[in-house]
Design a protein around this motif. Structure first.
Motif: not given
Length: 206
Positions: A65-73
């Motif tokens: 799961x990806x649940x962070x906030x970034x330009x492009x995880x």
């Protein structure tokens, strides 16, 4: 002669199959990033990649799961090194106001240089890009329905400068690009505030 030819073809087929692998994250500890993978952002922000239990997983019990906030995880598997081959994944876009995207990356040189194919549930399209020194540029796009909250399959077959992108089993893009000619790692990708689940990550060399 026929027997020898058949044996040769069978050996080739077995070799091709043995070079493929699938990661379903089920034997990994939930709540942590998968060991042996590099999980970080391209650009700014904070990517949050973790193995989690998920009842809807195509192969239970776990997903990535990806649940962070970034330009492009991005999250790529460290022990891969493919020049020609394929990469595929099952993904489920769950949430995101700016984006609800899931993608695969290949010929990854580092977190700022790689190819991407991604599907976006807010835009209802599939796009192929190259990212060079952190700058993402699209070189082909097709409109197709990408439903949020549903598991989809995204696959790219790559050989030389030729790329074929398939979405839910249907070929949607054929493209050419020569930005990255060398072998590289494979992995998965999201954008911005996308909350996305991944499972059954497969790859193989040709």
């Amino acid at each position: 002669m026929k027997a020898l030819l058949l044996a040769s073809l069978t050996a080739t087929a077995v070799a091709a199959v043995s070079s493929a692998d699938t990661v379903n994250f089920d034997n990994l500890t939930a709540g942590t990033a998968p060991p042996g993978w590099t999980a970080m952002p391209t650009g700014s922000g904070s990517a949050k990649w973790s193995v989690e239990k998920e009842d809807s997983a195509p192969s239970k019990p776990n997903v990535l799961k990806q649940s962070g906030q970034a330009t492009f995880p991005v999250c790529f598997k460290n022990d891969t090194n493919l020049k020609d081959g394929f990469v595929e994944v099952k993904f489920k876009p769950v949430a995101g106001k700016e984006d609800q995207a899931g993608g695969v990356i290949w010929r990854v040189q580092d977190a700022n240089n790689y190819y991407i194919a991604r599907a976006n549930a807010l835009e209802d399209n599939v796009t192929i890009y190259h990212t060079i020194n952190g700058r993402r540029v699209a070189f082909k796009n097709i409109n197709t329905k990408v439903t949020s909250g549903v598991w989809h399959t995204l696959r790219v077959d790559f050989q030389g400068d030729k790329f074929t992108v398939s979405f839910d089993g249907k070929k949607v893009i054929e493209a050419n690009d020569e930005s990255f000619k060398d072998a590289g790692k494979v992995g998965v990708w999201t954008k911005a505030d996308s909350v996305t689940l991944f499972d059954d990550f497969g790859y193989g060399a040709r």
